[in-house]
Enzyme design. Sequence first.
Site, mmCIF file in Angstrom:
data_model
loop_
_atom_site.group_PDB
_atom_site.id
_atom_site.type_symbol
_atom_site.label_atom_id
_atom_site.label_comp_id
_atom_site.label_asym_id
_atom_site.label_seq_id
_atom_site.Cartn_x
_atom_site.Cartn_y
_atom_site.Cartn_z
ATOM 1 C CG ASP A 1 37.030 -24.064 16.049
ATOM 2 O OD1 ASP A 1 37.962 -23.832 17.224
ATOM 3 O OD2 ASP A 1 36.316 -23.502 15.471
ATOM 4 N N GLY B 1 43.896 -24.336 23.647
ATOM 5 C CA GLY B 1 45.116 -25.096 24.213
ATOM 6 C C GLY B 1 46.507 -24.308 24.398
ATOM 7 C CG ASP C 1 36.814 -18.012 20.822
ATOM 8 O OD1 ASP C 1 38.251 -18.356 20.881
ATOM 9 O OD2 ASP C 1 36.135 -18.159 19.750
#
Length: 653
Positions: free
Chosen positions: A454, A433, A391
């Site tokens: 999210d 994205g 992440d």
Amino acid sequence: MKKLFLLLIGVMTLVACQQETHTLYLDQMDLSKMETGWGKNQINKSVEGNPLTIAGHVFDRGIGTHAVSKMMIDLHGNGKFFSASVGVDDESNEHASVEFFVLGDEKILWQSGLMKKGDDPKLAEVNLKGIKKMALYVSDGGDNINYDHADWADAVIEYFGDTPPVSVQPVKPKAYILTPPPPESPHINYPRVYGAGTGKPFLFRIPASGKRPMKFSAEGLPAGLKLDANTGVISGNVFRTGTYKVTVTAENAKGKDRQEIKFFIGFKLALTPPMGWNSWNCWGISVDHDKVLAAADAFVNSGLADHGWMYINIDDGWEAEKRTDKGELLPNQKFPDMKSLAGKVHTHGLKLGIYSSPGPKTCGGYLGSWKHELQDARTWASWGIDYLKYDWCSYGNIAKDQSLPELQKPYKIMRKCLDNVNRDIIYSLCQYGMGDVWKWGAGVGGNLWRTTYDINDSWASMAGIGFSQDKCSPYAGPGHWNDPDMLVVGQVGWGPTLHQTRLTPDEQYTHISLWSLLAAPLLIGCDLSQLDDFTLNLLTNDEVLAVDQDPLGKQAVKVKDADGIQVWKKQLQDGSITVGLFYTGTSAPEEALQWNDKIKTRKITVNWDDLHISGKQNVRDLWRQKDLGVFEDTFEAEVNYHGVVLVKISGEK
Ligand code: GAL
């Protein structure tokens, strides 16, 4: 008699007129029943916690919310007047567009018209006399909810008498189960293709539903693998690259099933979208060892594992504060022994996933893998980790800019490190994205990549994400998938307290149908120890899951989008197609607000021309698992509001 009646009315009116008028500010009411499309409704603050500010005007009182926002208020028939200054909060940006509505007993009493950032506040002044139930509604302005920060400033209700207005729970349609229970006889489910690395530890649990005890056998297993006849778990190491067609048999007292499963050794991982569980949407950073183990046990005990659910993924919140002197990453005290946890998960034939960031810190503020990438990959491999969610988070402070090379760099580094360890580790990129990751995620070696910010358990969020995935369709395929984020069904909450998903039953059917059409990774985000019958049913329809797990790996495309309906089509390997007919609704308040338990429906028609098919076609309802008959040229279905009819269409045999 008539005179007496008139007198009575006169007296009652007099009493009402004499009743004192009180005021109640919106910020004094119970906001727990007010819906918001993002974040949390805030008292006397914007949705992000700043002073309520509309076009430079600052307000002391009011509610900061986010489209789509709904609040139902019972006035007990005592309402007098409502007033508020409304507008987009200055903390937002130019993408914001909303419309405010005040409704009474299903009728629009006031509407603001479309509002954007920088528009002066508009004053709503509404007479409430005679109204029983009122609603405050903020629509997305007809586009999407992005940056729709909306303020009801100085909002106040005047009412007669001593019974103050109260906020009420919006009417929630009841859950209904569509899918018949799986038969007691064995049925070998999906995936039926599976990829693993040459010489790497191999683990695959045959997904077979049906009554236990069950006996498994297999013909054509590659050398190096063994099958546990009682559990259906296949394990070992295959040292020869190749494609192996294995005929698997599952047998119990009620019958037998035989199916071919193809193992591709030495090519790609994630030949079908990963299916599993992730801790984030339920536990957030309160995840711990017991909760993860409980999820793995629940996969087996609830039967989910028999329907192909395979990965148990730990998200953020497992990392210790400091590395060892040698620089090794450690789990914190909530995870006393990662290796033994992985071992326990593997005994079930399931896999364990973990989470990290290329930056110095994860999004939850825990240690990331910055400058320790290879060491961390080795640590995870030594524990027995099978899946990594990587992440971006604080890497934003490291990257020089937002150019493609900078966006790709940390993901390429970790790819190399994963290639360096003797373990198959599914590689999940998470960077929301940026830089149209769907165009290059496969190129940097990702097996999946998040295409969005999210998700949360609201229609606005789920549908906003799901129905905007068309742009990514061409980039999905075996080994590399678009990830529109994890599922929000069942008990969710981002920890430690949980609540039932705010999605209605129809919205949940839409969620699972759409994610399956999108060939999306399916990661359940709820507490599995509290699985109700509806949620379990939703997650174990093998005909729907087969759409997601179809080996061709094509992502659905949108074939129709007009006036609150959408039609999506996914090509399947056997030449047939799956079609989703969705009644998404418009943002008109008469559609968006549910005043009673009557479900709104629309007839949706799809023509063969739209689907590029012709002639006579069999149509099968996948949620009901029922053939609907042979149709020519066109198919029509009655679809519930925010719901779906999901059908498989195949040429007449
Ligand atoms: C976010 C990510 C979430 C979750 C969270 C953990 O960036 O999108 O899915 O992983 O971080 O802190």
